[in-house]
Design an enzyme around this catalytic site. Structure first.
Site, PDB file in Angstrom:
ATOM      1  CD  GLU A 179      -1.981   6.370   2.788  1.00  0.00           C
ATOM      2  OE1 GLU A 179      -2.590   7.303   2.211  1.00  0.00           O
ATOM      3  OE2 GLU A 179      -2.533   5.320   3.139  1.00  0.00           O
ATOM      4  CG  ASP A 223      -4.489   1.542   5.141  1.00  0.00           C
ATOM      5  OD1 ASP A 223      -4.918   1.450   6.311  1.00  0.00           O
ATOM      6  OD2 ASP A 223      -4.682   2.527   4.416  1.00  0.00           O
ATOM      7  CG  HIS A 268      -1.606  11.174   3.960  1.00  0.00           C
ATOM      8  ND1 HIS A 268      -0.925  12.237   4.507  1.00  0.00           N
ATOM      9  CD2 HIS A 268      -1.708  11.423   2.624  1.00  0.00           C
ATOM     10  CE1 HIS A 268      -0.628  13.106   3.553  1.00  0.00           C
ATOM     11  NE2 HIS A 268      -1.108  12.647   2.406  1.00  0.00           N
ATOM     12  CG  HIS A 313      -6.497   6.068   4.553  1.00  0.00           C
ATOM     13  ND1 HIS A 313      -6.833   5.707   3.270  1.00  0.00           N
ATOM     14  CD2 HIS A 313      -7.667   6.167   5.227  1.00  0.00           C
ATOM     15  CE1 HIS A 313      -8.149   5.604   3.171  1.00  0.00           C
ATOM     16  NE2 HIS A 313      -8.669   5.891   4.340  1.00  0.00           N
ATOM     17  CG  ASP A 358      -1.937   1.158   1.134  1.00  0.00           C
ATOM     18  OD1 ASP A 358      -2.690   1.222   0.144  1.00  0.00           O
ATOM     19  OD2 ASP A 358      -1.956   2.008   2.049  1.00  0.00           O
TER      20      ASP A 358
END
Length: 236
Positions: free
Chosen positions: A10, A158, A58, A153, A8
């Site tokens: 960001e 995640d 985030h 997040h 994942d």
């Protein structure tokens, strides 16, 4: 050995082509569908501010990221970690697009050149749960994965949640995988292979419904027919 990397990212915003950059990468390793603890978690200084909407998601401020390494400084470490693995990503085109953009800025080949493939869990979820919400939070709720610690997040958190979601969505698939010849040989060595059972000689008894059961069955059919407005197939 089956090596999966649940990944994942960001980012500073939604558009890699528009100049947005990766600011966090989280990777969780699974070998033979089991967590190994060999994870990769990196923050990056993107050299630009995050879009306000992305920042609300985030929470990674420019000040926090200012002393972190540039993506270029960690690119080879990332590629070495991902080399030859199958990637599991939720909404894969987004993350892969950003990674490919970062690699292209460094003159490197696209991600597909280094990995064994990419599985998009969002596409999987849409097939499994058509017409339903399939965000990571929605899947955690549906599959009873505890995401109570997810207030913002975060790439590593995640990825860890997605690993649980993926295992739940693919539970039982191991039974559908045909063993290699070497595996069969190992299983057969030291133990006799059981012989099949001939079921043709077995006669199953047929139990007829009694009068009370027939009446109850007819009543149930009548209720169904009434509920459908007299449109049940067996009444037409």
């Amino acid at each position: 050995m089956s090596r999966l990397i649940v990944l994942d990212t960001e980012t500073t915003g939604l558009s890699a082509e528009g100049g947005d950059r990766i600011i966090e990468l989280g990777c969780v390793e699974l070998v033979n569908r089991k967590l190994t603890g060999n994870n990769l978690h990196l923050y990056f200084n993107p050299g630009r501010d995050s879009h306000p909407d992305a920042l609300r998601v985030h929470g990674l401020t420019t000040a926090f990221l200012s002393d972190k390494a540039k993506f270029a400084e960690k690119a080879q470490e990332i590629l070495a970690y991902l080399q030859g693995a199958e990637l599991i990503i939720h909404n894969a085109p987004f993350d892969v697009g950003f990674l490919n953009k970062e690699f292209s800025l460094l003159g490197l080949k696209p991600l597909s050149h280094y990995v064994d493939g990419v599985t998009d869990t969002l596409a999987m979820a849409k097939d499994l749960f058509p017409g339903k919400r399939n965000s990571l939070d929605a899947l955690c709720s549906r599959l009873e994965v505890d995401n109570s610690g997810r207030t913002l997040h975060g790439a590593l958190l995640d990825a860890e949640l997605l690993a649980d979601v993926y295992i739940n969505m693919t539970r039982g698939q191991n039974a559908l995988v045909m063993p290699d010849d070497d595996d069969v040989s190992e299983q057969q060595s030291g133990a006799d292979v059981p012989q099949g059972i001939d079921l043709r000689s077995i006669r199953l008894p047929v139990l007829q419904a009694n009068e009370q059961e027939l009446v109850a069955h007819e009543a149930a059919l009548s209720e169904l027919d009434k509920a459908s407005g007299g449109k049940t197939i067996w009444r037409i």
